[in-house]
Write a protein that holds these residues in place. Structure first.
Motif, mmCIF file in Angstrom:
data_model
loop_
_atom_site.group_PDB
_atom_site.id
_atom_site.type_symbol
_atom_site.label_atom_id
_atom_site.label_comp_id
_atom_site.label_asym_id
_atom_site.label_seq_id
_atom_site.Cartn_x
_atom_site.Cartn_y
_atom_site.Cartn_z
ATOM 1 N N LEU A 59 58.098 26.502 14.932
ATOM 2 C CA LEU A 59 59.289 27.099 14.470
ATOM 3 C C LEU A 59 59.401 26.887 13.043
ATOM 4 N N LEU A 60 58.817 25.638 12.532
ATOM 5 C CA LEU A 60 58.912 25.254 11.377
ATOM 6 C C LEU A 60 57.965 26.215 10.472
ATOM 7 N N ALA A 61 56.971 26.929 10.735
ATOM 8 C CA ALA A 61 55.866 27.659 9.986
ATOM 9 C C ALA A 61 56.318 28.993 9.645
ATOM 10 N N ASP A 62 55.706 29.474 8.787
ATOM 11 C CA ASP A 62 56.046 30.890 8.192
ATOM 12 C C ASP A 62 55.366 31.854 8.819
ATOM 13 N N ASP A 63 54.693 31.861 9.925
ATOM 14 C CA ASP A 63 54.428 32.883 10.724
ATOM 15 C C ASP A 63 55.339 33.359 11.750
ATOM 16 N N VAL A 64 56.294 32.591 12.154
ATOM 17 C CA VAL A 64 57.421 32.872 13.162
ATOM 18 C C VAL A 64 58.670 33.582 12.670
ATOM 19 N N ASP A 65 58.992 34.524 13.411
ATOM 20 C CA ASP A 65 60.347 35.385 12.975
ATOM 21 C C ASP A 65 61.298 35.230 14.284
ATOM 22 N N VAL A 66 62.443 34.842 13.867
ATOM 23 C CA VAL A 66 63.625 34.716 14.852
ATOM 24 C C VAL A 66 64.609 35.563 14.522
ATOM 25 N N THR A 67 64.720 36.542 15.368
ATOM 26 C CA THR A 67 65.812 37.708 15.041
ATOM 27 C C THR A 67 67.127 37.597 15.768
ATOM 28 N N VAL A 76 68.820 23.192 19.173
ATOM 29 C CA VAL A 76 67.837 22.291 18.708
ATOM 30 C C VAL A 76 66.588 23.519 18.011
ATOM 31 N N GLU A 77 66.034 24.473 18.852
ATOM 32 C CA GLU A 77 65.184 25.236 18.453
ATOM 33 C C GLU A 77 65.674 26.229 17.048
ATOM 34 N N SER A 274 51.007 21.659 25.157
ATOM 35 C CA SER A 274 52.263 21.703 24.444
ATOM 36 C C SER A 274 53.398 21.547 25.002
ATOM 37 N N THR A 275 54.419 21.102 24.361
ATOM 38 C CA THR A 275 55.824 20.693 25.266
ATOM 39 C C THR A 275 56.513 22.154 25.140
ATOM 40 N N ASN A 276 57.550 22.063 25.936
ATOM 41 C CA ASN A 276 58.439 23.109 26.030
ATOM 42 C C ASN A 276 57.847 24.537 26.392
ATOM 43 N N ALA A 277 57.074 24.836 27.095
ATOM 44 C CA ALA A 277 56.307 25.665 27.796
ATOM 45 C C ALA A 277 56.995 27.069 27.887
ATOM 46 N N SER A 278 58.517 27.099 27.776
ATOM 47 C CA SER A 278 59.183 28.330 28.094
ATOM 48 C C SER A 278 59.578 28.928 26.575
ATOM 49 N N LEU A 279 59.172 28.226 25.560
ATOM 50 C CA LEU A 279 59.094 28.625 24.083
ATOM 51 C C LEU A 279 58.369 29.875 23.991
ATOM 52 N N LYS A 280 58.719 30.906 23.317
ATOM 53 C CA LYS A 280 57.896 32.062 23.094
ATOM 54 C C LYS A 280 58.065 32.385 21.491
ATOM 55 N N GLU A 281 56.662 32.546 20.899
ATOM 56 C CA GLU A 281 56.807 32.751 19.378
ATOM 57 C C GLU A 281 56.722 34.153 19.179
ATOM 58 N N TYR A 282 57.447 34.791 18.177
ATOM 59 C CA TYR A 282 57.420 36.114 17.678
ATOM 60 C C TYR A 282 56.957 36.018 16.164
ATOM 61 N N LYS A 394 49.556 26.771 17.301
ATOM 62 C CA LYS A 394 49.009 25.196 17.978
ATOM 63 C C LYS A 394 49.504 24.365 17.051
ATOM 64 N N GLY A 395 50.460 24.235 16.452
ATOM 65 C CA GLY A 395 51.496 23.379 15.636
ATOM 66 C C GLY A 395 50.478 22.909 14.443
ATOM 67 N N LEU A 396 49.652 23.728 13.860
ATOM 68 C CA LEU A 396 48.917 23.015 12.795
ATOM 69 C C LEU A 396 49.425 23.936 11.506
ATOM 70 N N ARG A 397 49.986 25.014 11.726
ATOM 71 C CA ARG A 397 50.305 25.769 10.261
ATOM 72 C C ARG A 397 51.320 24.939 9.578
ATOM 73 N N TRP A 398 52.204 24.249 10.215
ATOM 74 C CA TRP A 398 53.346 23.606 9.283
ATOM 75 C C TRP A 398 52.588 22.434 8.447
ATOM 76 N N ILE A 399 51.462 21.603 8.867
ATOM 77 C CA ILE A 399 50.797 20.679 8.427
ATOM 78 C C ILE A 399 50.104 21.245 7.126
#
Length: 453
Positions: A59-67, A76-77, A274-282, A394-399
């Motif tokens: 969710l920190l990264a630039d390839d996610v869009d939450v509308t 928290v999310e 990963s943790t939070n398996a219910s989280l979905k990325e858009y 996979k949690g790497l884009r933010w880094i």
């Protein structure tokens, strides 16, 4: 100051039966008691330890869009997505990121502290289990130093503050001071090197467990993050071995259910859920349009792609489903590390070979064409673009964004509400590229130095 901050001020997560008066002398109901070597061995299979990748990192990264961000976000999310300084004011719950990683560090430390006194096992097994715990702990600290410290800079790493390096399992012990970035990487690298002699050669029967191959893969990632690219490539090659496992060719499978279980996948080197398996990325529309429409990753892992014109935000979803994303290390990541080192070192044909080895297994066979170029900037762009596609969510884009920003290669990033109005901005070199120490930690450690806001 006390070590309670490791788990956000909550009670100890489990009790270890080691010869220390600071622990309970009776077995508490519902808790895990580590007595024999076999107990420690089984404990390293626990889902707490194998699920170490915080999915909220995406969710920190630039390839996610939450509308669906509300006018007054409080989840928290949502606060993570908006790069808020703090994600919660509730100091009674483990803080996002920090709580999970330090919780696992506590567990690995319990193994390291107690294994020598465990019964019914050989010295060799004890050394192996200790080595696996050292590797696991190093993996957790590698996340922490890339979240709560500035990106590695050789000129300032000896003074930039990272996080406390904790080895104790006694929550009454004083909290160690924040290590510097240089010290933390020294700890990570030295612990992995100390582990290697006692690790098994590979973990082919259970990719969640430590092995020499896994250790080398984590070293490759650590050296990449410190800008020591040739060292990173060296360990990436060691991680893959003389006969690297074949990359799964997506041309040969009908759907993602055909992808093997993560525990035995030959192309995964060190598996982590990963943790939070219910989280979905858009995905953002801009990210989706970077893909070739013949890229089979779109077919397998992205839902509602339609005719690939993506006219509306928040429709396409990333859904690996049964083909769970590995937040650990993989053959593909190692090849991309080798490619990046080669591109930065001017060895463009070598970089292209590594990238094309992946692409030919991802693009429809009847239209696949290898990438080619003699332009160093273009080849480097190929490498980084393939990292985005292959390692997506996979949690790497933010880094990677932090690394790119330190090189003046990140634009301003914006968050938009449902009406396409900008509601948050991450500026180049912004302070929010380094997370704030959580309030739950500061409550127990009011004198701990803060990060810049």
């Amino acid at each position: 100051m006390r070590n309670k901050w490791m788990i956000g001020g909550l009670a100890v997560l489990f009790t270890t039966a080691i010869s220390c008066k600071k622990y309970l002398d009776i077995e508490p109901v519902g808790k895990t008691i580590l007595t024999n070597v076999s107990d420690y061995d089984l404990f390293l299979n626990s889902q707490d330890l194998t699920a170490s990748g915080a999915r909220e990192l995406n969710l920190l990264a630039d390839d996610v869009d939450v509308t669906t961000i509300p006018n007054t976000p409080d989840r928290v999310e949502d606060l993570v997505y908006l790069w808020n300084a703090q994600y919660s004011t509730d100091t009674k719950v483990p803080p996002a990121f920090w709580g999970k990683h330090y919780g696992n560090i506590y567990r690995f430390n319990a193994v390291l502290v107690g294994i020598d006194r465990a019964g019914n096992g050989t010295d060799r097994d004890k050394r192996r289990i200790k080595a696996e715990a050292l590797l696991g702990r190093a993996f957790e600290y590698l996340y922490l130093v890339n979240l709560y410290a500035k990106p590695y800079n050789a000129a300032t790493a000896a003074k930039d503050l990272a996080v406390p390096f904790v080895t104790s399992v006694d929550i009454s012990d004083a909290t160690p001071p924040r290590s510097t970035v240089a010290e933390m990487y020294d700890h990570i690298i030295s612990d992995i090197n100390a582990a290697i002699p006692d690790l098994p050669a590979n973990n082919a029967t259970n990719r969640f467990r430590g092995a020499v191959t896994a250790a080398n893969s984590v070293l490759a990632r650590a050296y990449l993050y410190t800008g020591r690219y040739e060292e990173a490539a060296k360990y990436a090659r060691l991680a893959m071995g003389d006969n690297p496992p074949a990359i799964l060719d997506y041309n040969t499978i009908a759907n993602k259910s055909a992808i093997p279980n993560m525990a035995v996948r030959p192309f995964d080197i060190y598996a982590r859920y990963s943790t939070n398996a219910s989280l979905k990325e858009y995905p953002t529309i801009a990210f989706l349009k970077m893909f070739d429409v013949n890229d089979l990753r779109l077919k397998l892992f992205y839902e509602n792609t339609g005719d690939y014109t993506y006219p509306k935000r928040g429709v396409v979803a990333f859904n690996p489903s049964g083909a769970v994303s590995n937040f650990g290390t993989s053959v593909e990541e190692m090849k991309l590390i080798i490619a990046e080192a080669a591109a930065r070192g001017g060895r463009l044909p070598e970089a292209l070979v590594q990238v094309n080895d992946i692409r030919k297994c991802r693009i429809k066979k009847d239209v696949y064409q290898p990438l080619s170029s003699t332009d160093a900037t273009e080849v480097m762009g190929f490498v980084m673009r393939e990292r985005r596609f292959e390692l997506a969510y996979k949690g790497l884009r933010w880094i990677d964004m932090r690394r790119l920003d330190a090189e003046n290669n990140m634009p301003a990033i914006y968050r938009y509400n449902a009406n396409n109005e900008a509601i948050a901005t991450l500026m180049p070199h912004g302070a929010r590229y380094t997370l704030q120490i959580p309030l739950a930690v500061l409550q127990f450690n009011p004198d701990m130095p803060r990060n810049d806001d």
